[in-house]
Scaffold this motif. Structure first.
Motif, short mmCIF file in Angstrom:
data_model
loop_
_atom_site.label_atom_id
_atom_site.label_comp_id
_atom_site.label_asym_id
_atom_site.label_seq_id
_atom_site.Cartn_x
_atom_site.Cartn_y
_atom_site.Cartn_z
N GLU A 13 -11.24 13.02 -1.09
CA GLU A 13 -11.71 13.27 -2.49
C GLU A 13 -12.32 12.13 -3.29
O GLU A 13 -13.04 12.46 -4.11
CB GLU A 13 -10.38 13.53 -3.44
CG GLU A 13 -9.42 14.73 -2.75
CD GLU A 13 -10.47 16.08 -2.66
OE1 GLU A 13 -11.18 16.60 -3.63
OE2 GLU A 13 -10.18 16.93 -1.93
N GLY A 14 -12.64 11.37 -2.41
CA GLY A 14 -13.26 9.97 -2.91
C GLY A 14 -12.57 8.97 -3.66
O GLY A 14 -13.18 7.99 -4.09
N ASN A 15 -11.00 9.13 -3.50
CA ASN A 15 -10.32 7.90 -4.34
C ASN A 15 -10.10 6.90 -3.33
O ASN A 15 -10.43 7.21 -2.03
CB ASN A 15 -8.87 8.57 -4.49
CG ASN A 15 -8.87 9.88 -5.26
OD1 ASN A 15 -9.37 9.66 -6.49
ND2 ASN A 15 -8.47 10.82 -5.01
N ILE A 16 -10.26 5.67 -3.73
CA ILE A 16 -10.26 4.38 -2.95
C ILE A 16 -9.02 3.61 -3.25
O ILE A 16 -8.79 3.16 -4.50
CB ILE A 16 -11.50 3.64 -3.01
CG1 ILE A 16 -12.62 4.54 -2.32
CG2 ILE A 16 -11.22 2.54 -1.91
CD1 ILE A 16 -14.24 3.97 -2.81
N ALA A 17 -7.96 3.14 -2.24
CA ALA A 17 -7.13 2.20 -2.92
C ALA A 17 -7.21 0.95 -1.65
O ALA A 17 -7.61 1.28 -0.51
CB ALA A 17 -5.80 2.71 -2.49
N ALA A 18 -7.45 -0.33 -2.49
CA ALA A 18 -7.43 -1.58 -1.68
C ALA A 18 -6.10 -2.40 -1.94
O ALA A 18 -5.96 -2.72 -3.17
CB ALA A 18 -8.78 -2.32 -1.60
N CYS A 19 -5.85 -3.21 -1.01
CA CYS A 19 -4.75 -4.18 -1.43
C CYS A 19 -4.75 -5.39 -0.57
O CYS A 19 -5.21 -5.29 0.59
CB CYS A 19 -3.30 -3.55 -1.30
SG CYS A 19 -1.93 -4.69 -1.60
N THR A 20 -4.79 -6.66 -1.16
CA THR A 20 -4.62 -7.90 -0.49
C THR A 20 -3.21 -8.30 -0.77
O THR A 20 -2.70 -8.67 -1.86
CB THR A 20 -5.42 -8.97 -0.87
OG1 THR A 20 -6.70 -8.38 -0.61
CG2 THR A 20 -5.28 -10.20 0.21
N SER A 21 -2.09 -8.39 0.35
CA SER A 21 -0.73 -8.70 0.33
C SER A 21 -0.49 -9.85 0.91
O SER A 21 -0.97 -10.33 1.90
CB SER A 21 0.28 -7.60 0.29
OG SER A 21 0.29 -7.25 1.57
N SER A 22 0.75 -10.69 0.64
CA SER A 22 0.87 -11.91 1.27
C SER A 22 2.22 -12.38 1.05
O SER A 22 2.77 -12.22 -0.14
CB SER A 22 0.00 -13.15 0.74
OG SER A 22 0.06 -14.19 1.16
N LEU A 23 2.65 -13.20 2.04
CA LEU A 23 3.80 -14.14 1.93
C LEU A 23 3.45 -15.43 1.80
O LEU A 23 4.19 -16.33 1.60
CB LEU A 23 4.57 -14.16 3.28
CG LEU A 23 5.24 -12.83 3.82
CD1 LEU A 23 5.91 -12.75 5.15
CD2 LEU A 23 6.40 -12.37 2.54
#
Length: 559
Positions: free
Chosen positions: A388-398
């Motif tokens: 549908e064109g939705n975009i999700a991005a994440c930078t996650s970290s310890l």
């Protein structure tokens, strides 16, 4: 920039496992297991936020030394219907009872990094689970329990120990506490490449989260175990700290670069500002007139990083505590003054913070010192895009490899050491204070062209994150390279000093020229970051995914 020329450069039919294309959706991450989970969620009808959340839990199983239930992160979400982008801040926060001098010894000296990065005082309030709970609540279509289920199944099955695990245990195994050692060094022997490992305690924790929801982590039995584990190691994290933590939804920071728009998180995220700041400088320098492996290109990257770092250390902090002159730092007149620091003859030894306050008069200087510390760390970045064109991005970290090294007994996950993102000394804009967010260089990034997504990108790597994202963006936008080739093109990193970290492939001639200009190259080449990216062909509705070879991750299409 001619978008069609860029799209024509994409190696559509290249069989490389770290390249993929799809019209149905795309998931990219640092592990093949997490990418497969994301793609499966997309294929079964979940949207980008659903897939991203499932990937975070998948990474908690397959990359537990870089991220997990006890980590922090920033989520960038683009809603295709509203054409709006939001940032969900799941950044770790200082406990309310933390002492400002917690990293200072009795002689008023800063405690060495290793010693201050592994006790309970290194642990900040972990925010990633609250962030994904908020993201699913606002944008998801699947339930909390549904997005956890693939990770539960993966955890029960076990994951294969890869080279990343083995390298981490060899280099950083000494950071682990007793509980973590019992898992990563069973019978005193480190896990080895090819071995299938099952973390039964983590499986139980994931199933508990499924059954009781996110509250079990922030006010239930897992919360109690976290508090107990940190207190045993002189930490001050309390049940109230966990109970009162909230993920915040923010509007992003945005600026143009040539004919595209770049969208990133705002402070206390420092990576977003840093990327926009450097792109604004590089835009005026017209970097693409120099060959991609010329000494001139590397010189411009090196000096741009130095100039940015000087200002970042001086002015970035938690905006809830002190004014941050973001508008002044990005003001055209201020940037013109900073451009005068380049000379193409030698490393400028007078790079120091400027005075952006005159271009941001509504804000007031804190009068505090610059942060003098830059410590490397490990993280992970992942992206999901749906049909549908939705975009999700994440930078996650310890934060660091294995975080604090503290594994929560009975629940099988490591706690972060995000308190080391603070300046350990007293009196700095980014020094330790109760309830404060430290400056983070996480840089999940969305590039827009004519109002539509062109590229989603990000990387791990602590202070090197923004250098990896900057250079990959330049390789795509200025040199119009194939996405995978742009990621693999060798990168450099440096702070304010003369030392340059470099990747294999930097020409000897370029190194020799820069050394004559008073730069110093580290003795050996080393990989920096782990860029993950998706390029969007809006006309053909094709998504190109690519993963960095520095880790075993792959892009996975939702076919």
């Amino acid at each position: 920039m001619k978008i069609q020329d860029l799209l024509n450069k994409q190696k559509l039919h290249d069989p490389h496992p770290q390249r993929a294309c799809s019209q149905q959706g795309m998931a990219v991450s640092a592990t093949k297991e997490a990418s497969a989970i994301g793609a499966k969620v997309l294929k079964s009808g979940g949207n980008a936020m659903d897939a991203l959340a499932a990937m975070q839990f998948g990474l908690a199983v397959s990359e537990p030394f870089n991220t997990g239930l006890g980590s922090s992160g920033f989520i960038l979400y683009y809603d295709a219907k509203t054409k709006e982008t939001k940032v969900i801040q799941g950044h770790s926060q200082a406990p309310r009872h933390i002492q400002k001098d917690c990293f200072i010894d009795e002689n008023e000296n800063v405690i060495p990094f290793f010693e201050r990065s592994t006790p309970g005082t290194a642990v900040a309030i972990p925010g990633i689970l609250k962030a994904f709970h908020k993201g699913l609540e606002l944008f998801g279509t699947l339930s909390w329990g549904e997005v956890i289920e693939p990770a539960v199944q993966l955890s029960k099955k076990g994951v294969e120990v890869n080279e990343m695990w083995q390298t981490g245990l060899t280099r950083f195994g000494n950071r682990l506490g007793e509980e973590a050692k019992s898992f990563f060094f069973p019978d005193g022997v480190p896990l080895t490449k090819g071995e299938i490992v099952v973390n039964h305690d983590l499986t139980a924790a994931l199933e508990l989260l499924q059954q009781k929801g996110v509250d079990v982590f922030y006010r239930g039995e897992i919360a109690e175990a976290i508090v107990e584990a940190t207190k045993k190691l002189n930490g001050c994290l309390t049940a109230e700290d966990l109970e009162h933590y909230e993920a915040q939804v923010k509007t992003p920071l945005q600026a143009s670069y040539k004919d595209v728009d770049i969208i990133v998180p705002r402070p206390p995220n420092g990576g977003g500002f840093a990327l926009l700041y450097m792109l604004k400088l590089v835009e005026q320098l017209d970097i693409s007139r120099y060959d991609v492996r010329s000494w001139e290109k590397y010189y411009l990257i090196a000096e741009t990083l130095r100039i940015m770092t000087a200002d970042k250390l001086a002015f970035m902090g938690d905006p809830a505590f002190y004014d941050i002159p973001v508008d002044g730092l990005l003001h055209p007149e201020y940037l013109q003054k900073r451009l005068k620091l380049y000379n193409f003859k030698h490393r400028n030894d007078k790079v120091a913070p400027g005075n952006p306050w005159v271009y941001d008069e509504a804000k007031k200087p804190s009068g505090l010192n610059a942060q003098p510390f830059e410590i490397g760390s490990e993280t992970t970045h992942f992206i999901a895009a749906d049909r549908e064109g939705n975009i999700a991005a994440c930078t996650s970290s310890l934060e660091h490899f294995f975080g604090s090294g503290i594994m929560v007994p009975g629940y099988g996950f490591l706690l972060n050491n995000d308190m080391t993102d603070f300046d350990p000394s007293l009196g700095g804009i980014n020094s330790v204070e109760p309830n404060k967010f430290p400056v983070s260089m996480k840089t999940p990034t969305l590039v827009m062209k004519d109002g539509l997504p062109l590229l989603a990108i990000g990387s791990p790597g602590g202070p090197t994150i923004v250098a990896s994202v900057l250079q990959t963006l330049i390789h795509v936008l200025d040199y119009q390279m194939d996405l995978k080739d742009a990621i693999e093109e060798p990168r450099i990193y440096n702070g304010t000093g003369p030392l340059i970290w470099w990747e294999e492939g930097i020409p000897d001639e370029a190194q020799a020229t820069l050394e004559k200009m008073n730069y110093q190259f580290d003795e050996i080449a080393l990989s920096m970051g782990n860029v993950q990216a998706i390029l969007f062909d809006q006309e053909q509705k094709i998504m190109y995914g690519a993963s960095d070879s520095s880790r075993p991750g792959v892009p996975a299409g939702a076919e």
